[in-house]
Design a protein around this motif. Structure first.
Motif, PDB file in Angstrom:
ATOM      1  N   GLY A   7       0.782  -1.228   0.000  1.00 60.16           N
ATOM      2  CA  GLY A   7       0.000   0.000   0.000  1.00 60.16           C
ATOM      3  C   GLY A   7       0.810   1.273   0.000  1.00 60.16           C
ATOM      4  O   GLY A   7       0.239   2.373  -0.054  1.00 60.16           O
ATOM      5  N   PHE A   8       2.140   1.169   0.056  1.00 66.21           N
ATOM      6  CA  PHE A   8       2.992   2.359   0.062  1.00 66.21           C
ATOM      7  C   PHE A   8       3.563   2.591  -1.335  1.00 66.21           C
ATOM      8  O   PHE A   8       3.898   1.653  -2.055  1.00 66.21           O
ATOM      9  CB  PHE A   8       4.141   2.199   1.064  1.00 66.21           C
ATOM     10  N   ASP A   9       3.660   3.872  -1.701  1.00 68.26           N
ATOM     11  CA  ASP A   9       4.320   4.262  -2.939  1.00 68.26           C
ATOM     12  C   ASP A   9       5.804   4.472  -2.668  1.00 68.26           C
ATOM     13  O   ASP A   9       6.182   4.999  -1.608  1.00 68.26           O
ATOM     14  CB  ASP A   9       3.728   5.561  -3.492  1.00 68.26           C
ATOM     15  N   TYR A  10       6.637   4.098  -3.634  1.00 67.10           N
ATOM     16  CA  TYR A  10       8.078   4.246  -3.471  1.00 67.10           C
ATOM     17  C   TYR A  10       8.589   5.380  -4.358  1.00 67.10           C
ATOM     18  O   TYR A  10       8.210   5.481  -5.522  1.00 67.10           O
ATOM     19  CB  TYR A  10       8.778   2.925  -3.781  1.00 67.10           C
ATOM     20  N   ARG A  11       9.455   6.192  -3.764  1.00 73.45           N
ATOM     21  CA  ARG A  11       9.996   7.344  -4.483  1.00 73.45           C
ATOM     22  C   ARG A  11      11.493   7.467  -4.203  1.00 73.45           C
ATOM     23  O   ARG A  11      11.967   7.080  -3.140  1.00 73.45           O
ATOM     24  CB  ARG A  11       9.303   8.631  -4.025  1.00 73.45           C
ATOM     25  N   ARG A  12      12.192   8.046  -5.164  1.00 72.07           N
ATOM     26  CA  ARG A  12      13.581   8.452  -4.944  1.00 72.07           C
ATOM     27  C   ARG A  12      13.586   9.962  -4.878  1.00 72.07           C
ATOM     28  O   ARG A  12      13.100  10.642  -5.791  1.00 72.07           O
ATOM     29  CB  ARG A  12      14.502   7.960  -6.057  1.00 72.07           C
ATOM     30  N   VAL A  13      14.137  10.490  -3.789  1.00 70.85           N
ATOM     31  CA  VAL A  13      14.082  11.924  -3.541  1.00 70.85           C
ATOM     32  C   VAL A  13      15.501  12.449  -3.346  1.00 70.85           C
ATOM     33  O   VAL A  13      16.254  11.946  -2.491  1.00 70.85           O
ATOM     34  CB  VAL A  13      13.230  12.234  -2.295  1.00 70.85           C
ATOM     35  N   LEU A  14      15.862  13.463  -4.133  1.00 71.32           N
ATOM     36  CA  LEU A  14      17.171  14.094  -3.992  1.00 71.32           C
ATOM     37  C   LEU A  14      17.172  14.937  -2.715  1.00 71.32           C
ATOM     38  O   LEU A  14      16.329  15.815  -2.532  1.00 71.32           O
ATOM     39  CB  LEU A  14      17.448  14.988  -5.207  1.00 71.32           C
ATOM     40  N   ALA A  23      12.373   6.099  -0.448  1.00 74.28           N
ATOM     41  CA  ALA A  23      11.387   6.305   0.610  1.00 74.28           C
ATOM     42  C   ALA A  23      10.052   5.691   0.218  1.00 74.28           C
ATOM     43  O   ALA A  23       9.612   5.803  -0.929  1.00 74.28           O
ATOM     44  CB  ALA A  23      11.204   7.791   0.896  1.00 74.28           C
ATOM     45  N   ALA A  24       9.417   5.053   1.200  1.00 77.58           N
ATOM     46  CA  ALA A  24       8.055   4.538   1.058  1.00 77.58           C
ATOM     47  C   ALA A  24       7.119   5.532   1.716  1.00 77.58           C
ATOM     48  O   ALA A  24       7.351   5.954   2.853  1.00 77.58           O
ATOM     49  CB  ALA A  24       7.943   3.169   1.716  1.00 77.58           C
ATOM     50  N   VAL A  25       6.039   5.900   1.004  1.00 84.38           N
ATOM     51  CA  VAL A  25       5.142   6.955   1.472  1.00 84.38           C
ATOM     52  C   VAL A  25       3.698   6.500   1.315  1.00 84.38           C
ATOM     53  O   VAL A  25       3.328   5.924   0.288  1.00 84.38           O
ATOM     54  CB  VAL A  25       5.358   8.268   0.683  1.00 84.38           C
ATOM     55  N   ALA A  26       2.887   6.781   2.328  1.00 83.06           N
ATOM     56  CA  ALA A  26       1.461   6.456   2.238  1.00 83.06           C
ATOM     57  C   ALA A  26       0.698   7.291   3.261  1.00 83.06           C
ATOM     58  O   ALA A  26       1.283   7.879   4.177  1.00 83.06           O
ATOM     59  CB  ALA A  26       1.204   4.972   2.480  1.00 83.06           C
ATOM     60  N   GLY A  27      -0.631   7.324   3.092  1.00 89.04           N
ATOM     61  CA  GLY A  27      -1.506   7.960   4.057  1.00 89.04           C
ATOM     62  C   GLY A  27      -1.691   9.439   3.822  1.00 89.04           C
ATOM     63  O   GLY A  27      -1.168  10.033   2.880  1.00 89.04           O
ATOM     64  N   THR A  57       0.250  10.956   7.373  1.00 90.33           N
ATOM     65  CA  THR A  57       1.172  10.751   6.258  1.00 90.33           C
ATOM     66  C   THR A  57       2.423  10.107   6.833  1.00 90.33           C
ATOM     67  O   THR A  57       3.061  10.667   7.728  1.00 90.33           O
ATOM     68  CB  THR A  57       1.529  12.080   5.579  1.00 90.33           C
ATOM     69  N   VAL A  58       2.760   8.933   6.344  1.00 88.92           N
ATOM     70  CA  VAL A  58       3.881   8.170   6.889  1.00 88.92           C
ATOM     71  C   VAL A  58       4.974   8.068   5.833  1.00 88.92           C
ATOM     72  O   VAL A  58       4.714   7.676   4.685  1.00 88.92           O
ATOM     73  CB  VAL A  58       3.431   6.763   7.331  1.00 88.92           C
ATOM     74  N   ILE A  59       6.184   8.404   6.214  1.00 85.19           N
ATOM     75  CA  ILE A  59       7.335   8.402   5.320  1.00 85.19           C
ATOM     76  C   ILE A  59       8.400   7.501   5.928  1.00 85.19           C
ATOM     77  O   ILE A  59       8.854   7.742   7.050  1.00 85.19           O
ATOM     78  CB  ILE A  59       7.892   9.825   5.128  1.00 85.19           C
ATOM     79  N   CYS A  60       8.776   6.468   5.207  1.00 85.45           N
ATOM     80  CA  CYS A  60       9.769   5.492   5.692  1.00 85.45           C
ATOM     81  C   CYS A  60      10.939   5.451   4.723  1.00 85.45           C
ATOM     82  O   CYS A  60      10.887   4.731   3.719  1.00 85.45           O
ATOM     83  CB  CYS A  60       9.149   4.100   5.800  1.00 85.45           C
ATOM     84  N   PRO A  61      11.993   6.202   4.982  1.00 86.35           N
ATOM     85  CA  PRO A  61      13.151   6.167   4.076  1.00 86.35           C
ATOM     86  C   PRO A  61      14.179   5.122   4.489  1.00 86.35           C
ATOM     87  O   PRO A  61      14.233   4.678   5.639  1.00 86.35           O
ATOM     88  CB  PRO A  61      13.739   7.568   4.237  1.00 86.35           C
ATOM     89  N   ASP A  62      14.999   4.727   3.535  1.00 78.50           N
ATOM     90  CA  ASP A  62      16.272   4.099   3.854  1.00 78.50           C
ATOM     91  C   ASP A  62      17.262   5.234   4.124  1.00 78.50           C
ATOM     92  O   ASP A  62      17.378   6.175   3.324  1.00 78.50           O
ATOM     93  CB  ASP A  62      16.783   3.259   2.680  1.00 78.50           C
ATOM     94  N   LEU A  63      17.957   5.178   5.248  1.00 81.07           N
ATOM     95  CA  LEU A  63      18.986   6.164   5.537  1.00 81.07           C
ATOM     96  C   LEU A  63      20.062   6.157   4.456  1.00 81.07           C
ATOM     97  O   LEU A  63      20.272   5.137   3.785  1.00 81.07           O
ATOM     98  CB  LEU A  63      19.636   5.859   6.883  1.00 81.07           C
ATOM     99  N   ARG A  64      20.742   7.285   4.294  1.00 79.67           N
ATOM    100  CA  ARG A  64      21.888   7.281   3.374  1.00 79.67           C
ATOM    101  C   ARG A  64      22.864   6.186   3.809  1.00 79.67           C
ATOM    102  O   ARG A  64      23.097   5.960   5.001  1.00 79.67           O
ATOM    103  CB  ARG A  64      22.573   8.644   3.306  1.00 79.67           C
ATOM    104  N   GLY A  65      23.369   5.470   2.823  1.00 78.62           N
ATOM    105  CA  GLY A  65      24.299   4.390   3.118  1.00 78.62           C
ATOM    106  C   GLY A  65      23.652   3.050   3.365  1.00 78.62           C
ATOM    107  O   GLY A  65      24.356   2.046   3.516  1.00 78.62           O
ATOM    108  N   TYR A  66      22.327   2.999   3.388  1.00 82.16           N
ATOM    109  CA  TYR A  66      21.604   1.773   3.704  1.00 82.16           C
ATOM    110  C   TYR A  66      20.554   1.483   2.633  1.00 82.16           C
ATOM    111  O   TYR A  66      20.094   2.385   1.926  1.00 82.16           O
ATOM    112  CB  TYR A  66      20.899   1.897   5.060  1.00 82.16           C
ATOM    113  N   ALA A  68      18.200   0.860  -0.312  1.00 83.34           N
ATOM    114  CA  ALA A  68      18.266   1.287  -1.705  1.00 83.34           C
ATOM    115  C   ALA A  68      18.614   2.768  -1.850  1.00 83.34           C
ATOM    116  O   ALA A  68      18.536   3.315  -2.948  1.00 83.34           O
ATOM    117  CB  ALA A  68      16.936   0.990  -2.398  1.00 83.34           C
ATOM    118  N   SER A  69      18.960   3.428  -0.743  1.00 86.48           N
ATOM    119  CA  SER A  69      19.394   4.828  -0.823  1.00 86.48           C
ATOM    120  C   SER A  69      20.843   4.903  -1.285  1.00 86.48           C
ATOM    121  O   SER A  69      21.582   3.915  -1.262  1.00 86.48           O
ATOM    122  CB  SER A  69      19.226   5.513   0.539  1.00 86.48           C
TER     123      SER A  69
END
Length: 292
Positions: A7-14, A23-27, A57-66, A68-69
């Motif tokens: 149910g979450f959309d995935y985005r790459r954000v500079l 980042a996975a984003v939903a809600g 609104t929930v935002i779940c990123p991978d930290l830099r270095g981890y 798919a970031s």
């Protein structure tokens, strides 16, 4: 196929020059950003995030270095400072349209969240830190034979070269050791998620080591400067940890209270991976925090 949060959309954000976060984003509703720990990715929040997305609104990123970031090379000693990683998260939220947001972090992500709360008090509305001490306090309480539990902290604090070579020689054994040791309920991390964690770590040894190395250097300097200046967290703060303060001979709540005047501190009976082992408890704690 790599697991995803349903149910979450995935985005790459500079978020910085040459650095983008996955980042996975939903809600919808007031925003909350959830930061993962070691040796995990954003997937550790899959249960908690799905619940919170019902009205936030929930935002779940991978930290830099981890995960798919992006994993920039460490050149000047600050690429993986928690100050740099915290700035990534503020930039991520702003790019998604949020000038102010709540922030929760686990393990390494909690250290990034802590730094974001100190550096960006006008931006972070609420703060939750799961199963860590602030970096400066962590090093002060690690002493004697009890410090053996944190052997990886000392290994990855060494100068570049040897730690990376040792870990890269057997990454699944190294990272898998912590997934096994720190989980009270191994069923909480199913096989496909465990495989995703190990695959992500396998490809990120230099950046993970750089993250830990920063915590033995520049991060300590930043914490000490804030302590000397009397800076404290201005927002409501919730801290949940295993009761390793009692086991190692320190008062975790008292240490946290020096940083957070508006603190609710609690201990848990589950293992380190609490968002996966006891997601209902973590959801309740976060909802209680957001209501303050």
């Amino acid at each position: 196929m790599t697991p995803a949060i349903p149910g979450f959309d995935y985005r790459r954000v500079l978020v910085a020059d040459g650095v983008s976060l996955n980042a996975a984003v939903a809600g919808s509703g007031t925003p909350i950003v959830l930061l993962h720990g070691f040796p995990q990715t954003h997937l550790m929040w899959r249960h908690v995030a799905a619940d919170l997305a019902a009205d936030h609104t929930v935002i779940c990123p991978d930290l830099r270095g981890y995960g798919a970031s992006d994993k920039p090379a460490e050149t000047g000693g600050t690429a993986y400072a928690k100050r740099t990683m915290a700035a990534d998260i503020v930039a991520l939220a702003r790019a998604l349209g949020h000038e102010r947001f709540a922030l929760a972090g686990h393990d390494r992500g909690a250290l990034v969240a802590f730094r974001a709360g100190l550096d960006h008090p006008e931006t972070i509305t609420h703060l939750a830190c799961l199963d860590v001490l602030p970096t400066l306090d962590m090093w002060e309480v690690m002493r004697g034979t009890s410090a053996a539990i944190g052997f990886h902290l000392y290994l990855m604090a060494q100068p570049p070269g040897l730690p990376e070579q040792m870990i890269a020689a057997s990454p699944d054994a190294f990272f898998g050791h912590f997934l096994d040791l720190w989980a009270n309920d191994p069923r909480a991390v199913p096989a496909d998620v465990r495989a995703a964690y190990l695959d992500a770590c396998r490809g990120a040894v230099p950046s993970i080591v750089a993250d830990y190395r920063a915590s033995a250097g520049v991060d300590v300097d930043h914490d000490q400067a804030d302590r000397d200046a009397g800076r404290r967290l201005r927002m409501p703060v919730t801290v949940l940890q295993q009761d390793w303060g009692a086991a190692l001979g320190f008062d975790a709540a008292a240490l946290w209270n020096t940083w957070a005047p508006d603190l609710r501190h609690g201990t848990v009976t589950c293992g380190h991976f609490m968002a996966e082992e006891a997601p209902a408890d973590i959801v309740k704690a976060l909802r209680d925090l957001l209501a303050r």
